[in-house]
Design an enzyme around this catalytic site. Structure first.
Site, short mmCIF file in Angstrom:
data_model
loop_
_atom_site.label_atom_id
_atom_site.label_comp_id
_atom_site.label_asym_id
_atom_site.label_seq_id
_atom_site.Cartn_x
_atom_site.Cartn_y
_atom_site.Cartn_z
N MET A 81 38.25 19.85 5.39
CA MET A 81 39.07 21.06 5.39
C MET A 81 39.91 21.07 4.12
O MET A 81 40.79 20.23 3.94
CB MET A 81 39.98 21.07 6.64
CG MET A 81 40.87 22.28 6.77
SD MET A 81 41.65 22.39 8.40
CE MET A 81 42.59 20.87 8.46
N ARG A 126 45.06 20.43 15.12
CA ARG A 126 46.43 20.21 15.57
C ARG A 126 46.47 19.54 16.93
O ARG A 126 47.27 18.63 17.16
CB ARG A 126 47.19 21.54 15.56
CG ARG A 126 47.57 21.95 14.15
CD ARG A 126 48.17 23.34 14.06
NE ARG A 126 48.60 23.58 12.68
CZ ARG A 126 49.02 24.74 12.22
NH1 ARG A 126 49.05 25.81 13.02
NH2 ARG A 126 49.40 24.87 10.96
N TYR A 140 50.94 15.84 8.69
CA TYR A 140 49.77 16.64 8.34
C TYR A 140 49.39 17.61 9.46
O TYR A 140 49.92 17.56 10.56
CB TYR A 140 48.60 15.81 7.87
CG TYR A 140 47.99 14.73 8.74
CD1 TYR A 140 48.26 14.60 10.10
CD2 TYR A 140 47.10 13.82 8.17
CE1 TYR A 140 47.66 13.61 10.85
CE2 TYR A 140 46.49 12.83 8.92
CZ TYR A 140 46.78 12.73 10.26
OH TYR A 140 46.18 11.75 11.00
N GLU A 141 48.47 18.53 9.12
CA GLU A 141 48.08 19.64 9.99
C GLU A 141 49.27 20.53 10.35
O GLU A 141 49.36 21.05 11.45
CB GLU A 141 47.40 19.13 11.27
CG GLU A 141 46.13 18.35 11.02
CD GLU A 141 45.12 19.09 10.18
OE1 GLU A 141 45.15 20.32 10.16
OE2 GLU A 141 44.30 18.42 9.51
N GLY A 142 50.17 20.69 9.40
CA GLY A 142 51.38 21.48 9.63
C GLY A 142 52.47 20.57 10.14
O GLY A 142 52.38 20.01 11.24
#
Length: 590
Positions: free
Chosen positions: A164, A297, A441-443
């Site tokens: 990604m 997430r 990570y992942e927001g």
């Protein structure tokens, strides 16, 4: 060396007894006949062998060696390639993938248990597989039939991996600032040019090919996030017959030297006019990528649970064996020079906190998995819509609360070991380092909290929240349910705070950001309270069947309600304090 043994008894308890998953699967036509209790148990037992015997032994050696970069090539630590080959033979990458393209089509409720085992055994290894599964989901949902037919089968098989590619050096959370460009070509493909960073598994030696999902902007794209498109860019180009062709103009410029997950290659990826293919509609790439991001997430949230489980298992073993001092009430192990430290109140506080939060998280992950299954497979339009709204509401909670409390549990496990917890050979310090990234990570978890409060509660005017709390209220209203009073008080607190914030946000936009993290934690503790009440309800009705197991459940539930749920009181006070104190200090005075 630390060990990991999958908590199969507890996983079966959650799946079969608390959520009655086999009955749900039987009424969903797409799953009926595909999976039942026996199938689920067989998959979990095999997963326990793979994770405990194949992957866990590579965890520390992988951390010591790390991924290595040389002249654009990345090598994973010794043993990873052989383990990966064995892993994909079992079909684990495609466990919940679309059967039309070679996936096994198993329900998400089952997949979340497997993912927990995977992260608990070896978080670095788990990431290579998790990114591929997420990429497959985005391709399956948004790509053309031609792209699906070409790329999904070898990806589900595990021969090809996925990545990604979002972040750029100047553009993290604000993806509207990306500079990667996509120029149309005469044959319908696109020339992709730009550089991405923090790309998990962007380069590695495990698979024949790597399929990058890349965010980029077309020449005539609108400014900001509305001008982002999504492209499929293979490391090695694919011929019409599906065989591998020439190398694409994709290269790994370097890998990051990190605090943890050192065996996972975190890459800088350069695209120099690489050939790519549009996924979905032009300028709608962010929505397509969010299909993958939302999967990731939840997956990264589960990393928090898995890491906490391993930390707990090893701390529990150490606490039973380590002799230090005598119990406050007098000697317990009278035949030994001292008592095991598990007799001491503070050690029991730490272990019970870890146990209660990890098992609560496992139940919450299973509930989110249940909603994902209903949203995907239910034939009832209302049930499907309700489940979809709950998934949107609960995903940021799962990602952030699982990882915040998972990190706390890893620190508590380290603390139980005392000085040995700081020494590499005992393994506890690695879990602290490895799980720390999951909050970032992942927001980042702060972004997840803003998403929950700002978009899922305030902008939604509490509609989705009431869908969730109505289920809690319905449970508590049934006669004889344990902790019903405490649960109703907690739900009322969450709803009152939510209503108060609705009003405050209209007066001052800073209030959302000021309250968001505490609000997400308040939400998480209330959700866990509901799930612990449900688990206690099953345990008290089944006590005679397996007394030791169910007594432990009831004791842990009691600890949760008496020692952990009261944290919602202080969280409410912090939220109601407002944003004023955050802006009392001038910027120059920081």
């Amino acid at each position: 060396m630390p060990e990991f043994n999958a908590p199969l008894r507890d996983m079966r308890f959650v799946l079969h007894e608390v959520f009655e998953a086999p009955a749900l699967w039987a009424r969903l036509p797409a799953l009926a006949g595909q999976v039942d209790a026996d199938t689920a148990d067989a998959i979990l037992e095999e997963a326990a062998k793979v994770t405990g015997q194949l992957l866990a032994p590579l965890n520390r050696s992988g951390d010591e060696e790390g991924a290595q970069w040389e002249a654009g090539n990345v090598s994973t630590p010794r043993g990873f390639k052989s383990a990966y080959d064995t892993y994909i033979q079992g079909g684990w990458v495609g466990l919940s993938g679309n059967p039309e393209f070679g996936g096994l089509g198993m329900p998400k409720m089952l997949a979340v248990q497997f993912e927990e085992m995977l992260y608990a055994a070896n978080s670095s290894f788990a990431l290579y597989s998790a990114l591929t599964s997420g990429a497959c989901l985005a391709i399956d949902a948004h790509a053309s039939e031609a792209l699906k037919n070409t790329f999904l089968p070898p990806m589900y098989e595990g021969r090809w991996a996925g990545s990604m590619c979002l972040t750029e050096a100047h553009s993290g959370t604000d993806l509207g600032l990306i500079r990667t460009r996509a120029e149309p070509r005469a044959d319908g493909s696109f020339s992709i040019s730009g550089s991405k960073m923090f790309i998990t598994g962007g380069e590695q030696d495990l698979t024949e090919n790597i399929i990058h999902l890349v965010l980029a902007k077309l020449p005539d794209a609108p400014a900001g996030p509305r001008g982002i498109s999504l492209f499929l860019v293979p490391k090695i180009q694919v011929n019409a017959d599906g065989s591998l062709g020439a190398s694409n103009a994709v290269s790994c410029g370097s890998i990051e030297h990190k605090m943890g997950i050192k065996a996972s290659a975190t890459c800088v990826m350069n695209f120099d006019g690489a050939c790519g293919w549009l996924i979905g509609e032009p300028n709608k790439g962010l929505a397509a990528m969010f299909t993958m991001m939302n999967y990731e997430r939840l997956s990264i949230g589960i990393q928090g649970i898995g890491s906490a489980e391993t930390s707990y298992q090893n701390a529990r073993t150490y606490a039973r064996e380590r002799l230090q001092s005598r119990a406050p009430t007098g000697a317990v192990a009278i035949d030994k020079v001292a008592d095991p430290i598990i007799v001491h109140p503070d050690v029991r506080r730490m272990l019970l906190s870890m146990k209660a939060m990890t098992e609560g998280g496992r139940a919450f992950a299973s509930f989110v998995g249940q909603q994902l299954d209903l949203a995907k497979f239910s034939t009832d339009a209302h049930e499907q819509q309700t489940a979809s709204e709950l998934v949107a509401l609960l995903t940021p909670v799962a990602k952030a609360f699982f990882t915040d409390t998972g990190f706390d549990s890893c620190v508590l496990g380290q603390q139980v070991f005392g000085g040995h917890g700081y020494i590499r050979e005992w393994g506890q310090e690695q879990w602290v380092r490895d799980v720390r990234i999951a909050q970032i990570y992942e927001g980042t978890n702060g972004i997840q909290a803003l998403d929950l409060l700002g978009r899922k509660v305030i902008a939604n005017r509490g509609v989705a929240l009431r869908l969730f709390t109505s289920q809690i209220r319905a449970f508590a209203a049934e006669p004889g349910k344990p902790y019903a009073g405490e649960l109703l008080n907690a739900v009322q607190r969450l709803e009152d705070v939510s209503d108060w914030l609705q009003g405050q946000a209209r007066l001052n936009p800073n209030e959302i950001g000021a309250a968001s993290v505490e609000y997400l934690h308040l939400f998480g503790y209330v959700a866990y309270a509901w799930l612990w009440a449900r688990m206690a309800d099953v345990a008290q009705d089944s006590l005679n069947a397996d007394p030791d197991f169910y007594r432990a459940k009831l004791a842990t539930a009691q600890f949760y309600f008496s020692r952990l749920l009261p944290r919602t009181l202080s969280l409410e006070q912090s939220i109601r304090a407002g944003s004023e104190s955050l802006y009392g200090l001038e910027t120059a005075s920081f």
